[in-house]
Design a protein around this motif. Sequence first.
Motif, PDB file in Angstrom:
ATOM      1  N   GLU A 164      -4.696   3.903   0.107  1.00 44.00           N
ATOM      2  CA  GLU A 164      -5.138   2.455   0.132  1.00 44.00           C
ATOM      3  C   GLU A 164      -4.031   1.890  -1.030  1.00 44.00           C
ATOM      4  O   GLU A 164      -3.915   2.705  -1.730  1.00 44.00           O
ATOM      5  N   GLU A 165      -3.268   1.015  -0.815  1.00 45.42           N
ATOM      6  CA  GLU A 165      -1.988   0.940  -1.355  1.00 45.42           C
ATOM      7  C   GLU A 165      -3.066  -0.539  -2.390  1.00 45.42           C
ATOM      8  O   GLU A 165      -3.396  -0.942  -1.364  1.00 45.42           O
ATOM      9  N   LEU A 166      -3.196  -0.010  -3.480  1.00 41.60           N
ATOM     10  CA  LEU A 166      -3.629  -0.897  -4.508  1.00 41.60           C
ATOM     11  C   LEU A 166      -2.697  -2.311  -5.293  1.00 41.60           C
ATOM     12  O   LEU A 166      -2.748  -2.811  -5.657  1.00 41.60           O
ATOM     13  N   ARG A 167      -1.049  -2.222  -5.075  1.00 40.38           N
ATOM     14  CA  ARG A 167       0.062  -2.745  -5.289  1.00 40.38           C
ATOM     15  C   ARG A 167       0.833  -2.872  -4.579  1.00 40.38           C
ATOM     16  O   ARG A 167       1.742  -1.331  -4.272  1.00 40.38           O
ATOM     17  N   SER A 168       1.649  -3.946  -3.984  1.00 40.91           N
ATOM     18  CA  SER A 168       2.140  -3.807  -2.097  1.00 40.91           C
ATOM     19  C   SER A 168       3.108  -3.313  -3.106  1.00 40.91           C
ATOM     20  O   SER A 168       4.025  -2.824  -4.927  1.00 40.91           O
ATOM     21  N   TYR A 169       4.284  -2.941  -3.003  1.00 39.07           N
ATOM     22  CA  TYR A 169       5.736  -2.200  -2.596  1.00 39.07           C
ATOM     23  C   TYR A 169       6.897  -3.370  -2.863  1.00 39.07           C
ATOM     24  O   TYR A 169       6.665  -4.969  -2.736  1.00 39.07           O
ATOM     25  N   ILE A 170       7.257  -3.994  -4.043  1.00 36.54           N
ATOM     26  CA  ILE A 170       8.646  -4.560  -4.920  1.00 36.54           C
ATOM     27  C   ILE A 170       9.499  -4.162  -4.948  1.00 36.54           C
ATOM     28  O   ILE A 170       9.682  -2.899  -5.749  1.00 36.54           O
TER      29      ILE A 170
END
Length: 297
Positions: free
Chosen positions: A207-213
Amino acid sequence: RERCETNLPPAALMGVVTRVPVLFALVAGARAFCVQGHVRLGRLVPTGVRARPVAVFGFLDDLLSGGKGGPDLSMEESGLVPELFQLPFEESTRLEVRYPAWVRSSVDLRDVRSFGDTPTEGAGLLRRRGLEVMPTQVRDAPRLSWQPAAAAAAANDPLAPAPDEDVKYYSLALVDPDAPTPDDPSEREWLHWLVVNIPGTQVENGEELRSYIGAFPPANTPAHRYFFILFEQKSGPQRFKPALRAELSAGDLRTRSGFSARAFAQEYQLKPVSWHHFTAEFDPYCLELVETLKAYG
């Protein structure tokens, strides 16, 4: 001039003399031609901004610089301890981080003074902790791998049954403890990526709660450190607070600062089991990423 004596045959000596300048010329040409920020790029790089090259022919760079290997930094040497965790933790697995081998350069192709929007060498496999890379090289999310706890136990017991990689679930965070600057990290830790409920090593199924930056350290500041921290979840999938989940938006960006990996682990009873990290300084991609993020308000 002093006389220089050598046991090399004249033909061999001539070969060495003629090849060394060619090798250095190839490296210099590759770095000057195919990279971001080796020269000032008009409006794309502000005056006074430091920008560093990214060589396309990395194998030549490795040959002259000693390669991308070398000794790992320890938890204490990297600052993971005590800045993120008070005490060292036991590593039960090894986290491998592999970025794309090639990425798109960030300089605008419409600017005739640049070589933008062309393939540029990515960071590839981070062979050691503390490796210095450029933001352009880590603009896209990496592939991660490690040996799940069940598999690690089975590796030490040849009579053990075949491991089920879904037995253990993991969480992963990528943080910058040096935001906005290492001298004044008032936004420590800035959360660049957060994935939870990862079955085995299948990050794509978590579950990706915050996407990659990617990394975007400000110009004219020292290198920032970026830490990947892998946590083992206590018992299968867990529920995480809804506030942790956010689509890329202005609200998401505002709440990424002030994250604490240690507090996150304590709240959800997570066990840190591995880590990795790299460092990065400003390059022109940072300008592109900041402009993209501004679009979210």
